[in-house]
Design a protein around this motif. Sequence first.
Motif, PDB file in Angstrom:
ATOM      1  N   ARG A  33       0.846  -1.202   0.000  1.00 35.98           N
ATOM      2  CA  ARG A  33       0.000   0.000   0.000  1.00 35.98           C
ATOM      3  C   ARG A  33       0.875   1.243   0.000  1.00 35.98           C
ATOM      4  N   ARG A  34       1.914   1.237   0.832  1.00 31.25           N
ATOM      5  CA  ARG A  34       2.843   2.373   0.861  1.00 31.25           C
ATOM      6  C   ARG A  34       3.539   2.542  -0.487  1.00 31.25           C
ATOM      7  N   CYS A  36       2.309   1.690  -3.348  1.00 27.63           N
ATOM      8  CA  CYS A  36       1.260   2.193  -4.238  1.00 27.63           C
ATOM      9  C   CYS A  36       1.138   3.706  -4.106  1.00 27.63           C
ATOM     10  N   VAL A  37       1.072   4.201  -2.867  1.00 25.86           N
ATOM     11  CA  VAL A  37       0.962   5.648  -2.633  1.00 25.86           C
ATOM     12  C   VAL A  37       2.181   6.360  -3.202  1.00 25.86           C
ATOM     13  N   CYS A  40       2.026   6.389  -7.010  1.00 24.45           N
ATOM     14  CA  CYS A  40       0.955   7.278  -7.450  1.00 24.45           C
ATOM     15  C   CYS A  40       1.368   8.741  -7.299  1.00 24.45           C
ATOM     16  N   THR A  41       1.875   9.114  -6.145  1.00 22.15           N
ATOM     17  CA  THR A  41       2.262  10.515  -5.919  1.00 22.15           C
ATOM     18  C   THR A  41       3.470  10.901  -6.760  1.00 22.15           C
ATOM     19  N   VAL A  47      -1.586  13.272  -2.794  1.00 21.42           N
ATOM     20  CA  VAL A  47      -1.681  12.187  -1.807  1.00 21.42           C
ATOM     21  C   VAL A  47      -3.122  12.028  -1.327  1.00 21.42           C
ATOM     22  N   CYS A  50      -4.401   9.678  -3.897  1.00 26.34           N
ATOM     23  CA  CYS A  50      -3.695   8.392  -3.947  1.00 26.34           C
ATOM     24  C   CYS A  50      -3.973   7.516  -2.731  1.00 26.34           C
ATOM     25  N   LYS A  51      -3.951   8.106  -1.549  1.00 23.73           N
ATOM     26  CA  LYS A  51      -4.087   7.313  -0.328  1.00 23.73           C
ATOM     27  C   LYS A  51      -5.414   6.557  -0.272  1.00 23.73           C
ATOM     28  N   PRO A  52      -6.565   7.221  -0.516  1.00 22.85           N
ATOM     29  CA  PRO A  52      -7.823   6.453  -0.489  1.00 22.85           C
ATOM     30  C   PRO A  52      -7.869   5.351  -1.548  1.00 22.85           C
ATOM     31  N   CYS A  54      -5.256   3.673  -2.866  1.00 21.89           N
ATOM     32  CA  CYS A  54      -4.372   2.572  -2.464  1.00 21.89           C
ATOM     33  C   CYS A  54      -4.915   1.833  -1.245  1.00 21.89           C
ATOM     34  N   ASP A  55      -5.491   2.563  -0.289  1.00 19.56           N
ATOM     35  CA  ASP A  55      -6.100   1.913   0.876  1.00 19.56           C
ATOM     36  C   ASP A  55      -7.201   0.955   0.434  1.00 19.56           C
TER      37      ASP A  55
END
Length: 103
Positions: A33-34, A36-37, A40-41, A47, A50-52, A54-55
């Motif tokens: 997940r990290r 992925c973020v 993405c960023t 972020v 990206c965060k939602p 990837c979560d």
Amino acid sequence: MRYLLAAAALPLAALGAVAQAEPIPPDLLAGDRRSCVAACTSQGVAVARCKPYCDCTFKRVGAEFTLEEYQAGLAAQRQDQAPPQALVERMAAISKACAAQAQ
């Protein structure tokens, strides 16, 4: 959207040999997940978007894939090969749903 699918397809963590039908370890999913973020960023996406995404993606991957399936995808990726088509289709469906949810 393409960058989100690419980011979701970047599970980078290394796996050891583990018995079949086991769930994916939470620490492995957290690391991916990290990653992925970060992927993405690094493409200039905020972020906050990206965060939602990837979560959502890795929560669903953890719920819908076994460790064996996940390892098969990682092994193909390490060998520069396409993962099994069924995995690609399932991952694409997850990615699409999470991308829509993250907007």
